[in-house]
Motif scaffolding. Structure first.
Motif, PDB file in Angstrom:
ATOM      1  N   SER A  64      17.104  18.463 -41.087  1.00 26.42           N
ATOM      2  CA  SER A  64      16.575  19.329 -40.119  1.00 26.42           C
ATOM      3  C   SER A  64      15.303  18.652 -39.695  1.00 26.42           C
ATOM      4  O   SER A  64      14.926  17.213 -40.178  1.00 26.42           O
ATOM      5  CB  SER A  64      15.617  20.616 -40.300  1.00 26.42           C
ATOM      6  OG  SER A  64      14.729  20.131 -40.883  1.00 26.42           O
ATOM      7  N   VAL A  65      15.066  18.418 -38.170  1.00 26.99           N
ATOM      8  CA  VAL A  65      14.099  17.699 -37.423  1.00 26.99           C
ATOM      9  C   VAL A  65      13.527  18.194 -36.319  1.00 26.99           C
ATOM     10  O   VAL A  65      14.221  18.921 -35.723  1.00 26.99           O
ATOM     11  CB  VAL A  65      14.773  16.107 -36.779  1.00 26.99           C
ATOM     12  CG1 VAL A  65      13.955  15.422 -35.798  1.00 26.99           C
ATOM     13  CG2 VAL A  65      15.818  15.089 -37.045  1.00 26.99           C
ATOM     14  N   GLN A  66      11.931  18.349 -36.601  1.00 24.97           N
ATOM     15  CA  GLN A  66      10.819  19.699 -36.051  1.00 24.97           C
ATOM     16  C   GLN A  66      10.331  18.218 -34.409  1.00 24.97           C
ATOM     17  O   GLN A  66      10.607  16.792 -34.926  1.00 24.97           O
ATOM     18  CB  GLN A  66      10.185  19.730 -36.640  1.00 24.97           C
ATOM     19  CG  GLN A  66      10.621  20.633 -37.713  1.00 24.97           C
ATOM     20  CD  GLN A  66       9.441  21.244 -39.046  1.00 24.97           C
ATOM     21  OE1 GLN A  66       8.558  21.481 -38.027  1.00 24.97           O
ATOM     22  NE2 GLN A  66       9.038  21.093 -40.214  1.00 24.97           N
ATOM     23  N   PHE A  67       9.788  18.949 -34.016  1.00 20.97           N
ATOM     24  CA  PHE A  67       9.616  18.152 -33.217  1.00 20.97           C
ATOM     25  C   PHE A  67       8.194  19.004 -31.841  1.00 20.97           C
ATOM     26  O   PHE A  67       8.739  20.225 -32.124  1.00 20.97           O
ATOM     27  CB  PHE A  67      10.894  17.623 -31.664  1.00 20.97           C
ATOM     28  CG  PHE A  67       9.598  17.204 -30.197  1.00 20.97           C
ATOM     29  CD1 PHE A  67      10.007  15.213 -30.867  1.00 20.97           C
ATOM     30  CD2 PHE A  67       9.238  17.656 -29.790  1.00 20.97           C
ATOM     31  CE1 PHE A  67       8.970  14.869 -29.428  1.00 20.97           C
ATOM     32  CE2 PHE A  67       8.787  17.030 -28.418  1.00 20.97           C
ATOM     33  CZ  PHE A  67       8.510  15.459 -28.705  1.00 20.97           C
ATOM     34  N   GLY A  68       6.891  18.603 -31.776  1.00 21.25           N
ATOM     35  CA  GLY A  68       5.885  19.016 -30.980  1.00 21.25           C
ATOM     36  C   GLY A  68       5.224  18.695 -30.256  1.00 21.25           C
ATOM     37  O   GLY A  68       4.765  17.017 -30.543  1.00 21.25           O
TER      38      GLY A  68
ATOM     39  N   LEU B 253       7.357  11.049 -38.474  1.00 17.90           N
ATOM     40  CA  LEU B 253       6.514  10.439 -37.706  1.00 17.90           C
ATOM     41  C   LEU B 253       5.288  11.123 -36.701  1.00 17.90           C
ATOM     42  O   LEU B 253       5.650  11.930 -36.188  1.00 17.90           O
ATOM     43  CB  LEU B 253       7.980   9.060 -37.142  1.00 17.90           C
ATOM     44  CG  LEU B 253       8.843   8.562 -37.426  1.00 17.90           C
ATOM     45  CD1 LEU B 253      10.164   8.002 -36.454  1.00 17.90           C
ATOM     46  CD2 LEU B 253       7.924   7.536 -38.756  1.00 17.90           C
ATOM     47  N   GLY B 254       4.590  10.282 -36.269  1.00 19.50           N
ATOM     48  CA  GLY B 254       3.937  10.722 -35.213  1.00 19.50           C
ATOM     49  C   GLY B 254       2.477  10.057 -34.636  1.00 19.50           C
ATOM     50  O   GLY B 254       2.412   9.084 -34.783  1.00 19.50           O
ATOM     51  N   PHE B 255       2.369  10.602 -33.820  1.00 20.36           N
ATOM     52  CA  PHE B 255       1.028   9.759 -32.711  1.00 20.36           C
ATOM     53  C   PHE B 255      -0.012  10.749 -32.035  1.00 20.36           C
ATOM     54  O   PHE B 255       0.340  12.219 -32.094  1.00 20.36           O
ATOM     55  CB  PHE B 255       1.299   8.883 -31.881  1.00 20.36           C
ATOM     56  CG  PHE B 255       0.371   7.961 -31.291  1.00 20.36           C
ATOM     57  CD1 PHE B 255       0.518   7.056 -31.149  1.00 20.36           C
ATOM     58  CD2 PHE B 255      -0.457   9.454 -29.763  1.00 20.36           C
ATOM     59  CE1 PHE B 255      -1.151   6.584 -30.813  1.00 20.36           C
ATOM     60  CE2 PHE B 255      -1.186   8.842 -29.533  1.00 20.36           C
ATOM     61  CZ  PHE B 255      -1.839   6.944 -29.598  1.00 20.36           C
TER      62      PHE B 255
ATOM     63  N   ARG C 122       1.081   7.746 -37.133  1.00 18.00           N
ATOM     64  CA  ARG C 122       1.179   8.217 -38.514  1.00 18.00           C
ATOM     65  C   ARG C 122       2.911   8.063 -39.017  1.00 18.00           C
ATOM     66  O   ARG C 122       3.949   8.233 -38.085  1.00 18.00           O
ATOM     67  CB  ARG C 122       1.413   9.580 -38.833  1.00 18.00           C
ATOM     68  CG  ARG C 122       1.680  10.211 -39.784  1.00 18.00           C
ATOM     69  CD  ARG C 122       0.773  11.561 -40.338  1.00 18.00           C
ATOM     70  NE  ARG C 122      -0.309  11.578 -40.554  1.00 18.00           N
ATOM     71  CZ  ARG C 122      -1.108  12.154 -41.367  1.00 18.00           C
ATOM     72  NH1 ARG C 122      -1.017  13.606 -40.759  1.00 18.00           N
ATOM     73  NH2 ARG C 122      -2.866  12.096 -41.158  1.00 18.00           N
ATOM     74  N   VAL C 123       3.173   7.176 -40.452  1.00 22.94           N
ATOM     75  CA  VAL C 123       4.460   7.586 -40.972  1.00 22.94           C
ATOM     76  C   VAL C 123       4.114   8.024 -41.750  1.00 22.94           C
ATOM     77  O   VAL C 123       3.195   7.554 -42.685  1.00 22.94           O
ATOM     78  CB  VAL C 123       4.709   5.672 -40.963  1.00 22.94           C
ATOM     79  CG1 VAL C 123       6.109   5.774 -41.587  1.00 22.94           C
ATOM     80  CG2 VAL C 123       5.236   5.257 -39.433  1.00 22.94           C
TER      81      VAL C 123
END
Length: 366
Positions: free
Chosen positions: A76-80, A110-112, A140-141
């Motif tokens: 799964s891959v989530q995205f926000g 992974l995020g910013f 963020r990693v």
């Protein structure tokens, strides 16, 4: 947080969630890179005093990688994505990939983020009137690559990175006058070991089994860390089905870090484990918390939850068991986005003796 600081407006257009690009088993071939891809997405809007008006979207894709059997856990891959009228910006992509009949698993995020966070000081006795917020920007990693060595037990390496910059704190405020580490920006770059014992029957809505995860990290200046510290975490979860479609879920968490931990990487109450406490209301080097949740169906795609938790923070592990514990409780509403995999939207309202908090996201809290 006082009741006047609760989220006072939100919406989700349930009718807009759609299995865009979704495929059934008959619509895929053996050579497909992704099998049975199903995507669910929906818009969100909200208001809080800290963020003002915000809007964005949430989504999740579930699938099996090439040649993986349907009997295995789906990847799964989530995205926000969110933006607020105060110029805050968040984008985050948590993921789980399973390969070779679950012998390999790659977990992470992974995020910013450009966002405001709360600071009251450190310790379980930090005064509520010390509340202030600070703004920080960081990529963020989070990565964990694990290999199953015996059935249900996996071991691997883990890495985490946060590159904090443009830290803006209140002049003469609690944070500026404190002696916490990390008030002038810096990077967290930690490497460590991760172990997982996992017998859950479903990764999105478990009805039975255990999930036990242990992590141990140390900072590495060779990898660009600005700080020198170490930490470990034990995340223990148990699920038991009761009645026909009801589930009891429990989560016991213990985490502890050494001296030199930057304040934005301290453990804190107000997480998904201790819903009902304002985010980062109590933070310190060590956290011990326990959560209990009863999950039940209501009608159709709708379900509900009743939960409670207790937790504390302390300067070190030795003091954790002799300090004050904070209690929370609340109720929640669930909506099944993806019947095939059991993916749910979660809307919770939690209460503590300082007020209430609202939570809205994808997937169960634990």
């Amino acid at each position: 947080m006082k009741i006047t600081k609760l989220i006072i407006f939100f919406f989700v257009v349930l009718g807009c969630h759609s299995p865009v690009l979704s495929q059934d088993q008959q619509g895929t071939t053996k050579d497909s890179t992704l099998k049975n891809l199903k995507i669910s997405a929906f818009p969100v809007a909200f208001y809080t005093p800290e963020t003002a008006f915000g809007f964005g979207g949430l989504g999740i894709a579930t699938f099996w990688l090439k040649d993986e059997a349907r009997e295995t856990r789906p990847s799964s891959v989530q995205f926000g994505l969110s933006y607020t009228t105060k110029g805050q910006f968040l984008v985050y992509v948590p993921f789980e990939f399973y390969r070779d009949n679950e012998r390999w698993r790659l977990l992470g995020e992974l995020g910013f983020y450009k966002y405001y966070y709360n600071f009251y000081g450190t310790g379980i006795d930090a005064p509520e009137e010390n509340e202030e917020s600070y703004e920080v920007t960081f990529p963020r990693v989070r990565l964990s690559l694990l290999r199953e060595i015996i059935p249900n037990f996996s071991v691997g390496l883990a890495y985490e990175f946060d590159g904090f910059s443009n830290l803006k704190i209140e002049e003469g405020g609690t944070l500026e006058s404190s002696d916490v580490v990390g008030k002038r920006d810096g990077s967290v770059s930690n490497i460590g070991l991760s172990i997982i014992y996992d017998t859950r029957d479903n990764i999105f809505f478990p009805t039975k089994g255990f999930y036990l995860q242990g992590k141990a990290f140390t900072s590495s200046k060779l990898l660009g860390s600005s700080f020198t510290y170490s930490k470990f975490e034990l995340d223990n979860r148990f699920y038991q089905k009761v009645g026909k479609d009801q589930v009891i879920a429990t989560n016991l968490f213990l985490g502890s870090s050494s001296e030199g931990t930057p304040f934005y990487d301290l453990y804190y109450l107000g997480s998904k484990r201790t819903r009902g406490i304002n985010n980062r209301r109590f933070q310190d080097n060590t956290e011990l918390s326990f959560a209990l949740e009863y999950r039940f169906p209501i009608a159709g795609r709708f379900g509900g939850a009743v939960f409670g938790a207790t937790g504390t923070v302390a300067p070190n592990l030795g003091e954790t068991f002799s300090t004050t514990f904070k209690n929370t409780g609340g109720v929640g509403l669930r909506y099944i986005l993806n019947k095939r995999d059991g993916v749910r939207i979660r809307a919770d309202f939690g209460m503590s003796n300082e007020g209430g908090q609202f939570y809205f996201t994808i997937k169960e809290a634990f």
